[in-house]
Design a protein around this motif. Structure first.
Motif, PDB file in Angstrom:
ATOM      1  N   PRO A   1      52.219   1.160  -1.161  1.00 24.71           N
ATOM      2  CA  PRO A   1      51.138   1.086  -2.161  1.00 24.71           C
ATOM      3  C   PRO A   1      50.095   2.183  -1.971  1.00 24.71           C
ATOM      4  CG  PRO A   1      50.997  -0.733  -0.580  1.00 24.71           C
ATOM      5  CD  PRO A   1      52.300  -0.073  -0.351  1.00 24.71           C
ATOM      6  N   GLU A   2      49.831   2.577  -0.709  1.00 27.00           N
ATOM      7  CA  GLU A   2      48.860   3.645  -0.465  1.00 27.00           C
ATOM      8  C   GLU A   2      49.378   4.970  -1.026  1.00 27.00           C
ATOM      9  OE1 GLU A   2      46.016   4.366   3.223  1.00 27.00           O
ATOM     10  OE2 GLU A   2      48.041   5.036   3.681  1.00 27.00           O
ATOM     11  N   TYR A   3      50.663   5.261  -0.805  1.00 28.42           N
ATOM     12  CA  TYR A   3      51.292   6.471  -1.358  1.00 28.42           C
ATOM     13  C   TYR A   3      51.307   6.411  -2.883  1.00 28.42           C
ATOM     14  CZ  TYR A   3      55.268   9.489  -2.623  1.00 28.42           C
ATOM     15  OH  TYR A   3      56.090  10.409  -3.206  1.00 28.42           O
ATOM     16  N   PHE A   4      51.580   5.222  -3.436  1.00 29.00           N
ATOM     17  CA  PHE A   4      51.637   5.056  -4.893  1.00 29.00           C
ATOM     18  C   PHE A   4      50.305   5.413  -5.546  1.00 29.00           C
ATOM     19  CE2 PHE A   4      51.135   2.425  -8.712  1.00 29.00           C
ATOM     20  CZ  PHE A   4      52.245   2.826  -9.430  1.00 29.00           C
ATOM     21  N   HIS A   5      49.194   5.024  -4.914  1.00 31.08           N
ATOM     22  CA  HIS A   5      47.876   5.254  -5.518  1.00 31.08           C
ATOM     23  C   HIS A   5      47.305   6.632  -5.198  1.00 31.08           C
ATOM     24  CE1 HIS A   5      47.902   0.758  -5.799  1.00 31.08           C
ATOM     25  NE2 HIS A   5      47.332   1.040  -6.955  1.00 31.08           N
ATOM     26  N   SER A   6      47.655   7.204  -4.049  1.00 33.22           N
ATOM     27  CA  SER A   6      47.034   8.464  -3.638  1.00 33.22           C
ATOM     28  C   SER A   6      47.948   9.668  -3.772  1.00 33.22           C
ATOM     29  CB  SER A   6      46.593   8.348  -2.177  1.00 33.22           C
ATOM     30  OG  SER A   6      47.718   8.251  -1.310  1.00 33.22           O
ATOM     31  N   SER A   7      49.267   9.447  -3.914  1.00 38.19           N
ATOM     32  CA  SER A   7      50.274  10.521  -3.913  1.00 38.19           C
ATOM     33  C   SER A   7      50.323  11.266  -2.586  1.00 38.19           C
ATOM     34  CB  SER A   7      50.014  11.535  -5.050  1.00 38.19           C
ATOM     35  OG  SER A   7      50.110  10.910  -6.298  1.00 38.19           O
ATOM     36  N   GLN A   8      49.691  10.724  -1.534  1.00 34.77           N
ATOM     37  CA  GLN A   8      49.701  11.333  -0.211  1.00 34.77           C
ATOM     38  C   GLN A   8      50.838  10.726   0.600  1.00 34.77           C
ATOM     39  OE1 GLN A   8      47.549  13.866   0.672  1.00 34.77           O
ATOM     40  NE2 GLN A   8      46.946  13.756  -1.469  1.00 34.77           N
ATOM     41  N   LEU A   9      51.925  11.498   0.793  1.00 37.43           N
ATOM     42  CA  LEU A   9      53.116  11.022   1.498  1.00 37.43           C
ATOM     43  C   LEU A   9      52.950  11.263   2.997  1.00 37.43           C
ATOM     44  CD1 LEU A   9      56.056   9.953   1.299  1.00 37.43           C
ATOM     45  CD2 LEU A   9      56.774  12.349   1.176  1.00 37.43           C
ATOM     46  N   THR A  10      53.124  10.187   3.815  1.00 37.52           N
ATOM     47  CA  THR A  10      53.077  10.295   5.272  1.00 37.52           C
ATOM     48  C   THR A  10      54.275   9.555   5.857  1.00 37.52           C
ATOM     49  OG1 THR A  10      51.802   8.264   5.647  1.00 37.52           O
ATOM     50  CG2 THR A  10      50.551  10.272   5.129  1.00 37.52           C
ATOM     51  N   GLU A  11      54.437   9.695   7.185  1.00 41.07           N
ATOM     52  CA  GLU A  11      55.524   8.974   7.857  1.00 41.07           C
ATOM     53  C   GLU A  11      55.329   7.466   7.761  1.00 41.07           C
ATOM     54  OE1 GLU A  11      54.872  10.713  11.590  1.00 41.07           O
ATOM     55  OE2 GLU A  11      56.050  12.531  11.200  1.00 41.07           O
TER      56      GLU A  11
END
Length: 759
Positions: free
Chosen positions: A593-603
């Motif tokens: 959900p964090e990637y979905f809202h921010s578009s910031q991809l992390t491990e």
């Protein structure tokens, strides 16, 4: 053999080869004049239609070519997109959809009510149907027939998706009505009974449209929502000229059928007449000299016997007079037969023989030239596919990072076609987001999985090359191994090792397979997967984020070892970066959900997806499910809530829990809860997850070993109920083994438990 016959056969063979190499098709004009536009984009524009007034019959057939896009679009009226005009009297268009949408509170949004006013065009009742889509919907098709207003319609009411059937317009969620004959000038209107208040979650709108039946409109429950983004559907009009019939039209001065034509009667309900070319003629029958004679002698197959006769083309037909040496067969007047033999001089033998030899030389030379040109064309085509499929880009990537890239075998197209029986449907193993996977058998009888991309365009090529680059950096027993690729075909191909036991998704959600998936196997699968992801995050030369971790992308071999697959969306992370800004990709239910809202991809995005996978392993539930209450639809939220509320054992697979593994299950569940944290910084790393699962699995193995060890000990102790047996390193009558000091065996349960170490 008769030399004359041999000579004729050679002439014919050479003619066929030369015809195949250089023949060109005759084009018939379709526009009113050479100055008129006869094509708009991909759509031919034949007269009586035209894009200017002096090129069309009248205003009813006047259209415009919109060149603002690529390709240009043919427009009828104000904004109807025309996709095809048939000389058989049909007009294919993209018809707008009528919509009436509502907000969740029942407030109506602006409706869309398409209106078509073309007196010369009639809705085809044989090619179209009227559809209404919705669970709180009714709709009308208002039209005119014989200059009188006319309405048809249908309604669809349903309270949920329970009874909605995919693939069939049964009346529940979707209803359809046949189109009456002769409808013109129509309006589409969609309405609601209860403003979609009770069904707004899955159906906020009512939809109505006329659709072409040939396109096989295949209803799906997803249309109850997704049609909100659709603007149009293909439909068919019938067209004809004027209001006169074929009985009266030829006597009128405005009769438009040209020379060599016949007046054609349109289907019942369509006013006017049509034109068609007479037999033996072809072209546009609405032009004065549009229908031109067809040269039947150039047709394939040939209309005459090419051995015994020659073909003479005539206006509207042809004749087949016999060749010299042949005569009309008295038994069959349309065929020729060989005349009675006559004496021939030597000259009559030598001349045909010399000609025959010359023609043979010409034939061999022409064939060699033709084959050489064909081989050259094939070579250029393979070279084009190699570049089109990213071959140069792949070579550049490999040359830039030779130290970490392994050599990838390049397979031939014919080799993979043979391995898959020409990609037979029976060889399909599954279909993913970027292609279809086939089972193949190489010449050495080695089983492989061959992934064939769905499309051959530049947007897919980057995904394909990305998967090759990622897989060449991975060397891990729990990651599916890339064996090679093929770039000389129209669509790119990847060749993997074959994993025999299918996907983890199938084993979790199939009742028979799930019952045989024990806790030990599930813990092993989770540990294997975590180890592979940790390796990708921390042990490769450039860290790799998978970006689509889910059970469908985890394969199992015969020993239930997990193999992570499908790296089409994976990303390489430069060593000097901890996150990437990317277009959001993944599968709903597993998406961070964090990637979905921010578009910031992390491990940590992979950590979240892994948490959902293990939650499926523990519960047997799907990541997203719309069958139950709303609170249970998202497995991640449902699982975290259950662990937090001490309700874990209520949602676990029933057959998983036993007295010996409760501790391990609880520990894994708490680890999953941490992985499913909404904030990435609150989640553990994949390496920490893998280490914790390794520890729990080691504990599981240790307890299984101890359980086997105690089997013989407890047999004796049960027979002596007054004695509690302890293993203290000497032979005490219970066991001569000293490996379990500090454990007590209960007489009633025969289960090992730790002693109170309060000595």
């Amino acid at each position: 053999m008769d030399l004359r016959r041999m000579f004729l056969e050679l002439v014919i063979c050479v003619a066929v080869i030369l015809s195949a190499m250089g023949a060109a098709a005759v084009a018939f004009p379709i526009a009113k004049s050479p100055h008129c536009q006869d094509r708009c984009g991909d759509v031919p524009v034949p007269y009586p239609f035209g894009t200017t007034k002096n090129c069309s019959l009248d205003d009813d057939f006047l259209m415009r070519c919109d060149s603002s896009g690529h390709p240009p679009v043919l427009i009828a009226g104000k904004n109807l997109n025309v996709t095809n005009i048939s000389m058989n009297g049909e007009l294919d268009i993209l018809m707008y959809i009528a919509k009436q949408c509502y907000m969740k509170n029942g407030t109506a949004l602006k409706p869309n009510r398409p209106r078509i006013n073309y007196p010369a065009f009639t809705i085809s009742n044989t090619k179209n149907k009227f559809f209404t889509i919705g669970c709180d919907s009714y709709a009308y098709l208002n039209a005119f027939r014989n200059n009188e207003s006319f309405s048809i319609g249908c309604m669809s009411i349903c309270k949920s998706l329970t009874n909605v059937e995919n693939g069939s317009c049964t009346g529940i969620g979707c209803c359809q009505v046949d189109i009456p004959k002769g409808l013109k000038n129509f309006t589409l209107e969609a309405r609601s009974y209860y403003n979609h208040t009770y069904v707004s979650e899955f159906n906020p709108c009512s939809f109505a449209f006329v659709a072409k039946e040939d396109d096989m409109f295949n209803f799906s429950s997803s249309y109850l929502k997704s049609l909100q983004g659709n603007e149009s559907y293909p439909m068919v009009f019938e067209w004809a000229i004027g209001n006169e019939t074929c009985e009266t039209a030829p006597n009128k001065p405005e009769y438009v059928c040209g020379g060599n034509t016949l007046c054609d009667v349109p289907p019942e309900g369509v006013d006017g007449y049509r034109c068609k070319c007479k037999e033996g003629y072809k072209g546009n029958p609405y032009l004065s000299d549009g229908c031109q004679d067809i040269n039947e002698c150039e047709a394939d197959p040939k209309p005459c016997d090419i051995i015994t006769s020659r073909c003479n083309n005539t206006d509207g037909g042809f004749t087949c007079p016999c060749l010299d040496g042949y005569e009309v067969d008295i038994n069959e007047s349309t065929s020729c037969r060989l005349k009675a033999r006559t004496n021939r001089s030597k000259i009559n033998i030598i001349i045909p023989l010399a000609i025959s030899i010359g023609l043979i030389v010409l034939f061999v030379g022409g064939s060699s030239l033709y084959c050489g040109l064909k081989r050259r064309k094939l070579f250029k085509l393979k070279e084009k596919f190699f570049q089109q499929n990213g071959g140069l880009f792949l070579q550049q990537k490999l040359s830039n990072d030779r130290t970490s890239m392994e050599t990838v075998k390049i397979f031939r197209a014919k080799e993979l076609e043979k391995a898959t029986n020409n990609y037979d449907e029976s060889r399909v193993l599954g279909q993913g987001s970027y292609g279809t996977v086939y089972r193949g058998v190489l010449p050495d009888n080695k089983l492989v999985a061959i992934k064939k991309s769905k499309f051959c365009d530049q947007s897919q090529i980057e995904q394909f090359i990305n998967e090759v680059i990622v897989l060449t950096q991975i060397n891990h027993r729990n990651v599916v191994k890339l064996l090679g690729c093929c770039l000389e075909t129209e669509v790119p191909l990847l060749v993997y090792e074959f994993i025999t036991n299918g996907t983890l998704s199938k084993h979790i959600h199939d009742k028979v397979l799930s019952s045989s998936l024990s806790w030990e196997k599930r813990l092993k699968i989770a540990t294997d997967t975590a180890g592979a992801l940790a390796y990708m995050h921390f042990s490769t030369s450039i860290p790799i984020i998978h970006r689509d971790v889910k059970p469908a992308n985890i394969l199992l071999d015969d020993n239930y070892s997990a193999k992570v697959s499908d790296f089409g969306t994976s990303r390489l992370v430069p060593l000097d970066q901890t996150q990437l800004t990317t277009l959001v990709q993944g599968t709903l239910g597993y998406l961070d959900p964090e990637y979905f809202h921010s578009s910031q991809l992390t491990e940590k995005s992979d950590v979240y997806s892994f948490g959902v996978v293990v939650a499926e392993l523990l519960t047997g539930k799907k990541a997203l499910s719309f069958d139950g209450p709303e609170i249970d639809r998202n497995l991640a939220m449902y699982f975290s809530s259950a662990v937090k509320g001490d309700r874990l054992h209520q949602i676990l697979e029933v057959h998983l829990v036993s007295d010996g593994n409760i501790y391990e299950i609880d520990e894994v569940a708490n680890l999953v809860k941490r992985c499913l944290s909404v904030r990435g910084e609150d989640r553990p790393t994949m390496k920490e997850v893998a280490m914790e699962l390794d520890r729990l699995r080691s504990m599981e193995k240790h307890q299984l070993g101890e359980a086997n060890l105690y089997t013989e000990e407890t047999d004796y102790c049960v027979k002596t109920p007054a004695i509690h047996c302890f293993n203290i390193g000497v032979d005490d009558g219970c066991s001569s083994t000293s490996t379990t000091v500090g454990y007590e065996v209960s007489m009633k349960t025969q289960v090992s438990k730790p002693l109170d170490d309060g000595r």
